[in-house]
Each structure stands twice: as C-alpha cells, then as structure tokens.
Design a protein around this motif. Structure first.
Motif, PDB file in Angstrom:
ATOM      1  N   ARG A  81       5.493  13.939  -9.475  1.00 42.34           N
ATOM      2  CA  ARG A  81       4.812  14.373 -10.436  1.00 42.34           C
ATOM      3  C   ARG A  81       5.156  14.196 -11.671  1.00 42.34           C
ATOM      4  NH1 ARG A  81       6.528  19.409 -12.475  1.00 42.34           N
ATOM      5  NH2 ARG A  81       6.265  18.097 -14.390  1.00 42.34           N
TER       6      ARG A  81
ATOM      7  N   LEU B 142       3.340  20.642 -19.245  1.00 43.67           N
ATOM      8  CA  LEU B 142       2.291  19.709 -18.919  1.00 43.67           C
ATOM      9  C   LEU B 142       1.168  19.979 -19.805  1.00 43.67           C
ATOM     10  CD1 LEU B 142       2.322  20.061 -14.912  1.00 43.67           C
ATOM     11  CD2 LEU B 142       2.223  17.969 -16.249  1.00 43.67           C
TER      12      LEU B 142
ATOM     13  N   TYR C  73      -0.472  15.756  -2.561  1.00 42.76           N
ATOM     14  CA  TYR C  73      -1.150  14.697  -3.546  1.00 42.76           C
ATOM     15  C   TYR C  73      -1.677  15.562  -4.698  1.00 42.76           C
ATOM     16  CZ  TYR C  73      -4.862  11.390  -5.222  1.00 42.76           C
ATOM     17  OH  TYR C  73      -5.313  10.509  -5.916  1.00 42.76           O
ATOM     18  N   ASP C  74      -2.154  16.744  -4.292  1.00 43.52           N
ATOM     19  CA  ASP C  74      -2.724  17.719  -5.594  1.00 43.52           C
ATOM     20  C   ASP C  74      -1.591  17.983  -6.440  1.00 43.52           C
ATOM     21  OD1 ASP C  74      -5.185  17.732  -4.553  1.00 43.52           O
ATOM     22  OD2 ASP C  74      -4.660  19.645  -3.209  1.00 43.52           O
ATOM     23  N   ILE C  75      -0.414  18.162  -6.018  1.00 43.77           N
ATOM     24  CA  ILE C  75       0.840  18.427  -6.885  1.00 43.77           C
ATOM     25  C   ILE C  75       0.992  17.329  -7.868  1.00 43.77           C
ATOM     26  CG2 ILE C  75       3.172  19.207  -6.977  1.00 43.77           C
ATOM     27  CD1 ILE C  75       1.632  21.405  -6.175  1.00 43.77           C
TER      28      ILE C  75
ATOM     29  N   ARG D 124      -5.736   7.938 -10.204  1.00 46.88           N
ATOM     30  CA  ARG D 124      -5.514   7.862  -8.896  1.00 46.88           C
ATOM     31  C   ARG D 124      -4.306   6.840  -8.408  1.00 46.88           C
ATOM     32  NH1 ARG D 124      -9.350  11.154  -6.269  1.00 46.88           N
ATOM     33  NH2 ARG D 124     -11.019  11.433  -7.704  1.00 46.88           N
TER      34      ARG D 124
ATOM     35  N   ARG E 256      -8.597  25.344 -13.874  1.00 42.17           N
ATOM     36  CA  ARG E 256      -7.528  24.114 -13.858  1.00 42.17           C
ATOM     37  C   ARG E 256      -6.277  24.504 -14.367  1.00 42.17           C
ATOM     38  NH1 ARG E 256      -9.082  18.034 -15.810  1.00 42.17           N
ATOM     39  NH2 ARG E 256      -6.907  18.310 -17.109  1.00 42.17           N
TER      40      ARG E 256
ATOM     41  N   HIS F  41      -2.467  15.974 -15.531  1.00 38.20           N
ATOM     42  CA  HIS F  41      -3.174  17.053 -16.524  1.00 38.20           C
ATOM     43  C   HIS F  41      -3.415  16.879 -17.661  1.00 38.20           C
ATOM     44  CE1 HIS F  41      -4.818  21.039 -17.154  1.00 38.20           C
ATOM     45  NE2 HIS F  41      -3.851  21.265 -18.126  1.00 38.20           N
TER      46      HIS F  41
ATOM     47  N   LEU G 262      -0.713  14.870  -8.625  1.00 37.12           N
ATOM     48  CA  LEU G 262      -1.963  14.786  -9.319  1.00 37.12           C
ATOM     49  C   LEU G 262      -2.132  15.655 -10.745  1.00 37.12           C
ATOM     50  CD1 LEU G 262      -4.563  13.215 -10.016  1.00 37.12           C
ATOM     51  CD2 LEU G 262      -5.652  15.094  -8.776  1.00 37.12           C
ATOM     52  N   MET G 263      -1.302  16.736 -10.656  1.00 37.04           N
ATOM     53  CA  MET G 263      -1.048  17.755 -11.647  1.00 37.04           C
ATOM     54  C   MET G 263      -0.567  16.984 -12.739  1.00 37.04           C
ATOM     55  SD  MET G 263      -0.688  21.481  -9.946  1.00 37.04           S
ATOM     56  CE  MET G 263      -1.934  22.180  -8.802  1.00 37.04           C
ATOM     57  N   GLY G 264       0.332  16.071 -12.430  1.00 39.29           N
ATOM     58  CA  GLY G 264       1.147  15.400 -13.655  1.00 39.29           C
ATOM     59  C   GLY G 264       0.155  14.937 -14.653  1.00 39.29           C
TER      60      GLY G 264
ATOM     61  N   MET H 144      -8.827  18.908  -5.052  1.00 41.27           N
ATOM     62  CA  MET H 144      -9.811  18.046  -5.454  1.00 41.27           C
ATOM     63  C   MET H 144     -11.245  18.562  -5.030  1.00 41.27           C
ATOM     64  SD  MET H 144      -9.708  13.946  -5.674  1.00 41.27           S
ATOM     65  CE  MET H 144      -7.882  14.534  -5.402  1.00 41.27           C
TER      66      MET H 144
ATOM     67  N   ILE I 123      -2.563  24.649 -12.419  1.00 37.47           N
ATOM     68  CA  ILE I 123      -1.189  24.059 -13.055  1.00 37.47           C
ATOM     69  C   ILE I 123      -0.192  25.329 -13.110  1.00 37.47           C
ATOM     70  CG2 ILE I 123       0.023  22.887 -14.895  1.00 37.47           C
ATOM     71  CD1 ILE I 123      -2.216  21.035 -13.739  1.00 37.47           C
TER      72      ILE I 123
ATOM     73  N   LEU J 223       2.592  26.013 -10.604  1.00 43.54           N
ATOM     74  CA  LEU J 223       3.868  25.212 -10.529  1.00 43.54           C
ATOM     75  C   LEU J 223       4.835  26.183 -11.404  1.00 43.54           C
ATOM     76  CD1 LEU J 223       2.623  21.735 -12.056  1.00 43.54           C
ATOM     77  CD2 LEU J 223       3.332  22.310  -9.842  1.00 43.54           C
TER      78      LEU J 223
ATOM     79  N   GLN K 129       3.225  11.919 -14.876  1.00 40.42           N
ATOM     80  CA  GLN K 129       2.586  12.164 -16.358  1.00 40.42           C
ATOM     81  C   GLN K 129       2.859  11.193 -17.289  1.00 40.42           C
ATOM     82  OE1 GLN K 129       4.933  15.942 -16.869  1.00 40.42           O
ATOM     83  NE2 GLN K 129       4.245  16.021 -18.925  1.00 40.42           N
TER      84      GLN K 129
END
Lengths: 267, 343
Positions: free
Chosen positions: A160, B238, A103-105, A125, B223, A111, A107-109, B1, B227, B230, A164
C-alpha cells in the motif's frame, strides 16, 4: 559543485527540534539534515524516541519547539493531500476490523492520486498490481485482510505504501514481523529503489546487522538526542554499541558482503 | 470497488422498498389492494378522484397511513446510516446510536421539554423537541467519549460500556421526569419505547429535511471513511484530515439520530443489524454500504412497524419489538467478535 548538488538534494531540515508527550520530554535539541537518494537507518534502544522522530517527519505530530522543513518549506505549511504524494508511512502496528480485500487495501495507497468522485484509472491499477508483485502478495489479492497472518498483513501494508508513489518512504520497524526470507527480499527491493530511482528511505530498525547491511547512513538516538549520525562503517563500533545499547560486541568486516557484521557476546 | 453487481443490488433494494411502502399502505383494519393504493397515489398527482374506489380510502391512505409509513421508512434508513457511520468512524462493529447511548440522550433531551412546560415556558414543540433531542444527543456523545477517553485506542468494550453507563443514568433521568410529569406519563412512555402512532406529514417533512442532506453528507465522505479504516495515523498520511472528518460525521450521525428519536422515541438496534447484514453481502466499502443501509434500514423498520400495526392482535411499541429481535443479534455479534479475538 558537490556542495550545491548536496543542497539540491536536501529534503528534511530539522533545527532546534524538541518534542514532549504532556510533561514527558521525548526529543530535544535535534538538528538534522536528510538528503534524497539515501537509505537512512534510525537505531536506538526502546523508548529512545525513534517512532516519535518518524512521526514528526511525517507531520502527524507537531514539534513543541524548533522547525522542520521539507524541501525548504515548513512541513506544517503543506496540505495533508500534498504531503501524501511526497511521504508515505509503514507503521509499526496495523490492525483491521473490516474485511476489505487485499487488493482494496493496496488500492487505498492511490487515494491521494485519485480525484474524489473518480474511479481508479488503468494507470492506478497497474501500479497496484506492480506493488503487489513486488511484495509477493499477488496470489493473496482477493483474500480478506482479516484472514491474513501478521507477516502477510505487513507485506500488504508495505505494498500500500509503495502504491502511494511518494518520494520518501518511512518505515517504522516494518520488517519486525517478517520471516528472514521476506525480510531480505523486501530490503533488497527497497535498496534497489534507492540506488536506481533515487528513492529515499528512512527506517527505524531494531536488527543492527540488517541496518548495517542495507543502510547508507544511520542516526543513533540516545536519551532523546542524536548521539551520532554517520555512514554505517563509522557507526558500528564496539564502543558505540557499548555506550548506546550497553552490550558487548565485536564488529568485523564481513568478507562476503563488505558490510560491518556485528557479533554479540551473549554469555 | 463499485461493480455493476453492487448497483444492481441497490436497485433491487429500492424496488423492494417501494413495494413494501405500497403493500404496507394497503394493510390494516381496512384492506386496500396494492392496485387501489397506486390509483389513489396517482390521483393525487392528476387531481382527479379515482373511480370505483371506496370514497373513504383516499383519506385513510393519504392522511392516516402514508405519513406513518414514510416516517417509519425515513427513521429506519436514518438510524441504519447513523449506525454504519458510527461503526466506520470508531472502527467498531458494535457501535450504533442505541448502544452508544446517543438515542437515550436524544430522548432525555426531548423529554426535558415537558419540564419546561411545567415551569410555564412554552416553545412550539415542532421546534423545541428536535432541538432539545439534538442537544441531548451531542451532550451524550461528549460524555461517552470523555468517559471512554482513558483508553486511548477507544476499544469496543470501553466505548460500549461507557455508552451503557451513560444510557442507564439517562434512563433514570427520564424516569424522574416521568415522576414529575405524572399526568403526561403517556408521552414519556412514548420516548422510552418508541412508536409511530399518529405521525403526520409534518413529521415526514422534518425528518426528510435532516435525513436526506445527512445522507448526502456522509456519502460525500464515504471514500475517506474507507481510508479511515486503516487507522487515524495511516489515514492522515494518505491525505485524509481524519480528526476533522471524524468530528463532522459524528455530529452528522448524532443529528440524524436526534431527528429520528424526536419523531419516534428510542428504537434500538436498527443501526446495528442493518449495516452488519449488508456488510456480509456487499463488503465494507462505504460508498455502496451507506446507500444500501438507508434502503435496508427503511425496509426493515417499515416491515417491523407494519407487523405491529396490521398483524398483531394489539399493537406493541415498535422499540420493544426491535429490541426483542436486536438484543439477541447483538449477543451474537459480540460473541463472534470475542471469539475472533481469542482464536
């Protein structure tokens, strides 16, 4: 009328482009125009410059000579943040040393869409969940990415990139790690986005039948130059496959799907 | 999170740190109860002398113990944050100021000050030692990276090996300075083994001036650091300017390392152990991990320093103690990593 519509949809324009790694020339004399709402395939042998071309389009490499514009503005003049809302990338190789959850990865999209000290909004979300549903990884969302198989990880990276919400998605052999079921499912989802939402995809693809089945147009790279750029029906001919890939092949029109179907002579 | 569970954990760490500071202040040759320590600290604010307390205690607390304790806590926190930053930037769980040779570089730079005094160049040490330590740290950083740069992916093993090679050369350099400065051997041993003996409020001040802004700077980019896990190429797409952030954070972490070394000598493995343990509990999100590392590192190094100062029959150098604990821990992480690679 048709031509003005065409320039309106112009995304990338490459003129007199060349690139070299130190003293090794990789690409030269590239002139190219790419339009929105199309699924482009980039094909060519190993070392023909496919990945380099994609990196130049992403702006992660800078051309040695020539120019690249995106929507008539020089690619180099966009800020990184601005570009991140327009272009997204699924790289060929991806590895992760830290055990972030799936989920976190994904969510990085989001950013580029979330201000520095803000928390992800409900909207973010929802997009993340939707991207995980699309890539069939919702049941993996709490797993650490370090515990996934290569194919699962590849789908996480795709999700991801979808989260974006860019205008253009660039895939660098994104399906090469996937089984046939997921490959077809993902290509269908991508195709649908192109047709229904005017999304643009530029994908380096090794599997020529896959390219023939899903792309609108293909760019063929050979020796650092664009050997051909045309619709898939015109690209996939025995002659071209012989010249570019040095293989003998017969191209039929598949009666079931109406796409060119390539049969290689193995022996 | 970030969840309330994480914030609660940070709160607990903060309370443990305060409790450790107060009880450590009471420990030593003269036993002072935690209540008395709090009364003495309170009297500093109110300006009234506390009643019913041995009149020598305020002096012991304020002038002898507290500066040393606060310096140890700041250095521990700083080294742990520096370690977490190195690990996040280099995508390498084995990186820390000590294994990369940065600590040795800072110590070498600081001990060069002694050479200067031999040649009759006298610069006030409160200025010259941190500055030379920083120059040594940055020079080492550049040397380690250029040695490792043949391997474009900067893999763990290449980077750590480069760090070990450069650190070995620097140790020989420090040894040579030791030979030149024979009447000042004690100071050199201090650089090599690390110690908090005789720290003053001045040391607390100089470390605070660097470490707190450094911590805020790393938190600002926390933050982006997530990132960057990755990979540099994906992070760029990103919208993260990874090469700029990478450089700035490497300099920031080296600066924190340099100021830590300039007040305490080489103290190894804090930057390795603390982020590793906390990542197992809190996960890899740097927005939570970095503040937790600061508190956790402060607790661990202060605890270790209190053991050598107050419990052991004779004080052993703190750097020796942390290496005795940290070395085997390093073996454990290294082995786990190698096994993960080959499974």
């Amino acid at each position: 009328m048709i031509s003005s519509q065409k320039t309106a949809g112009l995304l990338f324009q490459l003129a007199g482009l060349s690139f070299a790694y130190q003293k090794h020339p990789v690409l030269h004399d590239i002139d190219l125009q790419l339009y929105s709402g199309k699924f482009y395939g980039v094909i060519g042998g190993n070392g023909s410059g496919k990945s380099t071309l994609l990196e130049l389009l992403m702006g992660t490499l800078l051309p040695l000579n020539g120019t690249i514009t995106y929507r008539k503005k020089l690619l180099a003049n966009y800020s990184k943040k601005e570009l991140a809302t327009k272009l997204s990338l699924v790289p060929q190789h991806f590895s992760m040393d830290f055990d972030y959850r799936v989920y976190d990865i994904v969510l990085m999209g989001r950013h580029p869409h979330i201000p520095r000290f803000a928390s992800p909004a409900q909207h973010d979300r929802e997009i993340v969940t939707q991207a995980m549903v699309t890539m069939d990884i919702l049941d993996l969302q709490n797993r650490p990415v370090t515990a996934l198989s290569g194919g699962e990880l590849q789908r996480v990276v795709m999700a991801r990139a979808l989260a974006q919400e860019s205008e253009v998605l660039i895939l660098d052999e994104a399906t090469s790690n996937l089984d046939i079921q997921h490959t077809i499912a993902i290509m269908q989802v991508m195709r649908k986005r192109v047709v229904e939402q005017g999304f643009t995809i530029i994908a380096a693809i090794h599997d020529l039948n896959l390219a023939a089945a899903f792309c609108d147009e293909c760019l063929v790279l050979k020796d650092g130059q664009i050997y051909a750029k045309d619709t898939v029906d015109n690209i996939f001919t025995s002659d071209l496959l012989q010249t570019v890939f040095s293989v003998e092949a017969v191209v039929d029109n598949n009666t079931m799907t109406k796409h060119p179907q390539i049969q290689f002579k193995y022996q | 999170m970030i969840g309330s569970k994480h914030l609660f954990f940070i709160g607990v760490l903060f309370i443990i740190l305060c409790a450790t500071i107060i009880s450590a202040t009471g420990m030593g040759f003269l036993k002072i109860s935690p209540i008395e320590v709090i009364e003495i600290l309170w009297s500093q604010f109110t300006g009234q002398s506390p009643e019913g307390i041995n009149p020598t205690f305020p002096f012991v607390v304020m002038e002898v113990r507290l500066p040393r304790i606060l310096t140890a806590a700041l250095v521990g926190g700083g080294l742990a944050v520096a370690g977490a930053v190195f690990q996040a930037i280099l995508l390498n769980p084995l990186a820390d100021p000590y294994t990369l040779g940065i600590s040795s570089g800072a110590a070498f730079g600081a001990s060069l000050v002694i050479i200067l005094t031999i040649f009759g160049i006298v610069i006030p040490p409160w200025f010259s030692i941190p500055v030379f330590a920083f120059l040594g740290a940055i020079a080492t950083l550049i040397a380690v990276f250029s040695l490792a740069s043949t391997d474009t992916s900067l893999s763990s093993n290449t980077l750590i090996l480069s760090g070990v090679i450069i650190a070995a050369i620097l140790s020989a350099g420090i040894g040579f300075i030791k030979y030149l400065a024979d009447e000042q051997v004690g100071i050199i041993i201090f650089w090599l083994m690390g110690s908090f003996v005789g720290r003053t409020w001045g040391d607390v001040l100089t470390t605070s001036i660097i470490i707190f802004p450094g911590l805020l700077f790393t938190l600002y980019y926390a933050r982006d650091l997530n990132i960057m896990a990755l990979g540099e190429r994906t992070a760029n797409t990103l919208g993260v300017d990874s090469s700029r952030i990478k450089k700035q954070l490497l300099i920031c972490a080296s600066l924190i390392t340099a100021i830590s070394v300039s007040v305490s000598g080489i103290i190894g493995f804090i930057g390795l152990i603390v982020p590793h343990l906390l990542r197992m509990v809190l996960g890899p999100d740097n927005r939570i991990l970095l503040p937790a590392c600061f508190l956790g590192g402060a607790i661990l190094l202060l605890g270790a320093d209190t053991i050598t100062r107050a419990w052991l029959p004779s004080e052993i150098p703190i750097g020796v103690l942390t290496s005795l604990i940290g070395g085997p821990f390093f073996c454990y992480i290294f082995r786990k990593k190698q096994m993960a690679l080959h499974s």
